[in-house]
Design a protein around this motif. Structure first.
Motif, PDB file in Angstrom:
ATOM      1  N   PHE A   1     -16.836 -25.708 -23.954  1.00 33.03           N
ATOM      2  CA  PHE A   1     -17.092 -24.435 -24.613  1.00 33.03           C
ATOM      3  C   PHE A   1     -18.535 -24.015 -24.382  1.00 33.03           C
ATOM      4  O   PHE A   1     -19.417 -24.846 -24.140  1.00 33.03           O
ATOM      5  CB  PHE A   1     -16.841 -24.561 -26.118  1.00 33.03           C
ATOM      6  CG  PHE A   1     -15.420 -24.911 -26.465  1.00 33.03           C
ATOM      7  CD1 PHE A   1     -14.465 -23.923 -26.617  1.00 33.03           C
ATOM      8  CD2 PHE A   1     -15.045 -26.228 -26.629  1.00 33.03           C
ATOM      9  CE1 PHE A   1     -13.158 -24.249 -26.925  1.00 33.03           C
ATOM     10  CE2 PHE A   1     -13.746 -26.575 -26.939  1.00 33.03           C
ATOM     11  CZ  PHE A   1     -12.796 -25.572 -27.081  1.00 33.03           C
ATOM     12  N   ASP A   2     -18.773 -22.704 -24.482  1.00 31.33           N
ATOM     13  CA  ASP A   2     -20.149 -22.242 -24.449  1.00 31.33           C
ATOM     14  C   ASP A   2     -20.804 -22.490 -25.808  1.00 31.33           C
ATOM     15  O   ASP A   2     -20.201 -23.064 -26.717  1.00 31.33           O
ATOM     16  CB  ASP A   2     -20.227 -20.775 -24.018  1.00 31.33           C
ATOM     17  CG  ASP A   2     -19.705 -19.815 -25.084  1.00 31.33           C
ATOM     18  OD1 ASP A   2     -19.217 -20.265 -26.139  1.00 31.33           O
ATOM     19  OD2 ASP A   2     -19.781 -18.591 -24.853  1.00 31.33           O
ATOM     20  N   LEU A  30     -14.462 -20.516 -22.694  1.00 35.80           N
ATOM     21  CA  LEU A  30     -14.039 -21.847 -22.284  1.00 35.80           C
ATOM     22  C   LEU A  30     -14.244 -21.952 -20.778  1.00 35.80           C
ATOM     23  O   LEU A  30     -13.667 -21.190 -20.006  1.00 35.80           O
ATOM     24  CB  LEU A  30     -12.567 -22.086 -22.632  1.00 35.80           C
ATOM     25  CG  LEU A  30     -12.008 -23.464 -22.275  1.00 35.80           C
ATOM     26  CD1 LEU A  30     -12.630 -24.545 -23.157  1.00 35.80           C
ATOM     27  CD2 LEU A  30     -10.484 -23.486 -22.410  1.00 35.80           C
ATOM     28  N   PHE A  31     -15.098 -22.900 -20.360  1.00 42.09           N
ATOM     29  CA  PHE A  31     -15.345 -23.110 -18.937  1.00 42.09           C
ATOM     30  C   PHE A  31     -14.196 -23.900 -18.331  1.00 42.09           C
ATOM     31  O   PHE A  31     -13.684 -24.851 -18.928  1.00 42.09           O
ATOM     32  CB  PHE A  31     -16.673 -23.837 -18.731  1.00 42.09           C
ATOM     33  CG  PHE A  31     -17.861 -22.962 -18.996  1.00 42.09           C
ATOM     34  CD1 PHE A  31     -18.424 -22.217 -17.974  1.00 42.09           C
ATOM     35  CD2 PHE A  31     -18.406 -22.866 -20.266  1.00 42.09           C
ATOM     36  CE1 PHE A  31     -19.511 -21.391 -18.213  1.00 42.09           C
ATOM     37  CE2 PHE A  31     -19.488 -22.051 -20.524  1.00 42.09           C
ATOM     38  CZ  PHE A  31     -20.044 -21.297 -19.496  1.00 42.09           C
ATOM     39  N   LEU A  32     -13.816 -23.505 -17.104  1.00 46.44           N
ATOM     40  CA  LEU A  32     -12.581 -23.991 -16.480  1.00 46.44           C
ATOM     41  C   LEU A  32     -12.872 -24.719 -15.175  1.00 46.44           C
ATOM     42  O   LEU A  32     -13.791 -24.353 -14.435  1.00 46.44           O
ATOM     43  CB  LEU A  32     -11.647 -22.820 -16.192  1.00 46.44           C
ATOM     44  CG  LEU A  32     -11.299 -21.918 -17.378  1.00 46.44           C
ATOM     45  CD1 LEU A  32     -10.524 -20.696 -16.889  1.00 46.44           C
ATOM     46  CD2 LEU A  32     -10.489 -22.685 -18.416  1.00 46.44           C
ATOM     47  N   PRO A  33     -12.047 -25.725 -14.843  1.00 50.86           N
ATOM     48  CA  PRO A  33     -12.232 -26.475 -13.597  1.00 50.86           C
ATOM     49  C   PRO A  33     -11.273 -26.022 -12.501  1.00 50.86           C
ATOM     50  O   PRO A  33     -10.286 -25.327 -12.746  1.00 50.86           O
ATOM     51  CB  PRO A  33     -11.879 -27.898 -14.039  1.00 50.86           C
ATOM     52  CG  PRO A  33     -10.739 -27.672 -15.014  1.00 50.86           C
ATOM     53  CD  PRO A  33     -11.056 -26.377 -15.732  1.00 50.86           C
ATOM     54  N   GLY A  78     -15.517 -20.950 -13.203  1.00 48.31           N
ATOM     55  CA  GLY A  78     -15.447 -19.744 -14.014  1.00 48.31           C
ATOM     56  C   GLY A  78     -15.183 -20.078 -15.463  1.00 48.31           C
ATOM     57  O   GLY A  78     -15.254 -21.236 -15.880  1.00 48.31           O
ATOM     58  N   TYR A  79     -14.871 -19.069 -16.246  1.00 47.50           N
ATOM     59  CA  TYR A  79     -14.574 -19.269 -17.660  1.00 47.50           C
ATOM     60  C   TYR A  79     -13.600 -18.203 -18.123  1.00 47.50           C
ATOM     61  O   TYR A  79     -13.370 -17.188 -17.456  1.00 47.50           O
ATOM     62  CB  TYR A  79     -15.841 -19.250 -18.513  1.00 47.50           C
ATOM     63  CG  TYR A  79     -16.767 -18.074 -18.282  1.00 47.50           C
ATOM     64  CD1 TYR A  79     -16.491 -16.806 -18.799  1.00 47.50           C
ATOM     65  CD2 TYR A  79     -17.938 -18.236 -17.544  1.00 47.50           C
ATOM     66  CE1 TYR A  79     -17.340 -15.739 -18.580  1.00 47.50           C
ATOM     67  CE2 TYR A  79     -18.802 -17.168 -17.323  1.00 47.50           C
ATOM     68  CZ  TYR A  79     -18.499 -15.930 -17.842  1.00 47.50           C
ATOM     69  OH  TYR A  79     -19.347 -14.869 -17.616  1.00 47.50           O
ATOM     70  N   GLY A  94     -16.239 -28.455 -10.855  1.00 46.22           N
ATOM     71  CA  GLY A  94     -16.458 -28.257 -12.278  1.00 46.22           C
ATOM     72  C   GLY A  94     -16.134 -29.533 -13.030  1.00 46.22           C
ATOM     73  O   GLY A  94     -15.187 -29.600 -13.802  1.00 46.22           O
ATOM     74  N   LEU A  95     -16.933 -30.600 -12.811  1.00 47.66           N
ATOM     75  CA  LEU A  95     -16.686 -31.907 -13.416  1.00 47.66           C
ATOM     76  C   LEU A  95     -17.393 -32.068 -14.758  1.00 47.66           C
ATOM     77  O   LEU A  95     -17.363 -33.145 -15.345  1.00 47.66           O
ATOM     78  CB  LEU A  95     -17.126 -33.004 -12.449  1.00 47.66           C
ATOM     79  CG  LEU A  95     -16.456 -32.949 -11.072  1.00 47.66           C
ATOM     80  CD1 LEU A  95     -17.070 -33.961 -10.124  1.00 47.66           C
ATOM     81  CD2 LEU A  95     -14.966 -33.167 -11.192  1.00 47.66           C
TER      82      LEU A  95
END
Length: 413
Positions: free
Chosen positions: A197-198, A204-207, A222-223, A255-256
């Motif tokens: 989360f920011d 919500l940041f996504l992988p 992205g998010y 995005g780890l």
């Protein structure tokens, strides 16, 4: 006048001379971490088979453990795992002292058109304010396909597969409240992922994103925006992530890990080290600090933020190095400090255990507590706690209960 003094590297070879003012810093750049046996009074062991990642929801008093089918640290993910009806996520209710209580399980939704393929969870995130659990799901790709080369027969638009599932944990039985994010914007068949989360829990940041280019797909990060109730603003099949950007190195997983610092700046755990994602910079939105030596083929770094200092700690899964990195408002600065664990093969991300001056990580059979000083530098201290286990990939700390939860799987006799 500052006079130069000689310094040496970890293997004893002389390095470039430095001034006396810089020599204390230089001597901290590399350190050998040799273990001594010890204990940890806030350690809770959690027996769990094939545990891949775990998280504690302090809001709902639940420890969530995701079970993945693949040995993600030492081997590439095979595509021939047996289809089973085992639970994907186990939930442990925690009592007033944080002790493990009743358990329930989650079986993630399956896409009927992909029933012949193994579905598996890759990442968990607990909402910081609401009793919600976010689960990121992936699916094994078929044939010679891979995340970098999707199967051309896959029907991204019509097969119904969704990566993100949101569960309400406020009642004894978890309740699915939202499933979203499918289509060709997300790669499949990955062996790692992260959700975060920011600062305000509004995004919500996504992988493992991807976007189509002339030659195929390019990886991206992205998010997605969240409503006040924690649900995605848009959960339609055509929903697209916000601010998706081309990632580094051109491969998945990407995005780890994410550490959001402002509305436009986020540190991302990338394939070869931490990267600064600066959305306000039109010329160079992504810059990376690359570690040497790399761990395996890369994409095995995991990171955690120091609780009070602008310092990151990273582990390299499958290797025996840990790293300490400073940043200024999200921009990496100075040389990283590298710690060597001579007899270790690391298998877990790093975890800060409350306000204690050490970072926890795991290698085969042993939990390591790596001490650091007031500036966040590794100080050479290492405490080892043996556990009778085969592997540990999932560690989770609870600030509410002040406990470190370590999932473990006993060796088969």
């Amino acid at each position: 006048m500052l006079l130069p003094v000689a310094s040496t590297s970890l293997d004893g070879r002389p390095t470039r001379a430095q001034s006396p003012a810089l020599s204390p810093i230089v001597t901290k750049r590399e350190v050998s971490l040799v273990g001594k046996p010890g204990t940890l009074d806030v350690l809770t062991k959690v027996p769990a088979a094939s545990a891949f990642v775990s998280v504690v929801s302090d809001t709902s008093g639940v420890l969530a453990v995701a079970h993945a089918p693949q040995p993600t640290v030492t081997k590439a993910m095979p595509g021939d795992y047996e289809i089973t009806n085992d639970p994907d996520v186990t939930l442990y209710r925690l009592d007033a002292k944080g002790e493990l209580g009743a358990t329930t399980s989650i079986r993630l939704p399956r896409a009927p058109k992909l029933a012949a393929r193994r579905h598996y969870p890759l990442a968990l995130a607990a909402h910081p304010k609401l009793p919600l659990l976010y689960v990121w799901q992936d699916v094994i790709v078929s044939g010679e396909a891979s995340p970098a080369k999707p199967d051309p027969t896959d029907d991204f638009a019509g097969d119904g597969f969704r990566h993100l599932h949101v569960y309400d944990l406020s009642s004894p039985e978890p309740r699915l409240v939202q499933s979203a994010l499918g289509g060709e914007s997300f790669s499949r068949g990955n062996y790692a992922a992260a959700l975060a989360f920011d600062r305000n829990a509004g995004r919500l940041f996504l992988p493992n994103l991807q976007r189509r280019i002339k030659t195929g797909f390019a990886t991206a990060i992205g998010y997605i925006k969240l409503r006040d109730d924690g649900k995605l603003v848009d959960d339609s099949p055509a929903a697209e992530p916000d601010a998706a950007k081309v990632s580094l190195y051109g491969e998945s997983p990407c995005g780890l890990g994410f550490l959001n610092l402002s509305d436009t700046r986020t540190i991302v755990c990338a394939g070869l080290g931490p990267a600064t994602w600066d959305e306000a910079n039109r010329r160079g939105q992504l810059s990376v600090m690359t570690f040497f030596p790399t761990v395996g083929g890369g994409y095995r770094y995991r990171m955690v933020q120091h609780p009070t200092l602008p310092v990151l700690f990273l582990t390299g899964l499958g290797g025996n190095y840990v790293f300490r990195v400073e940043h200024v408002d999200g921009f990496m600065t100075m040389f990283p400090q590298r710690g060597l664990l001579p007899d270790a093969v690391l298998t877990s991300p790093p975890v800060i255990v409350g306000k204690r001056p050490f970072v926890a990580c795991y290698s085969l059979g042993v939990l390591h507590l790596l001490g650091f000083d007031a500036e966040g530098y590794f100080n050479g201290e290492r405490t080892d706690i043996p556990l009778s286990t085969r592997k540990v990939e999932a560690l989770a700390y609870s600030a509410k209960y002040d406990r470190l939860y370590v999932t473990h799987e006993e060796a088969k006799k």
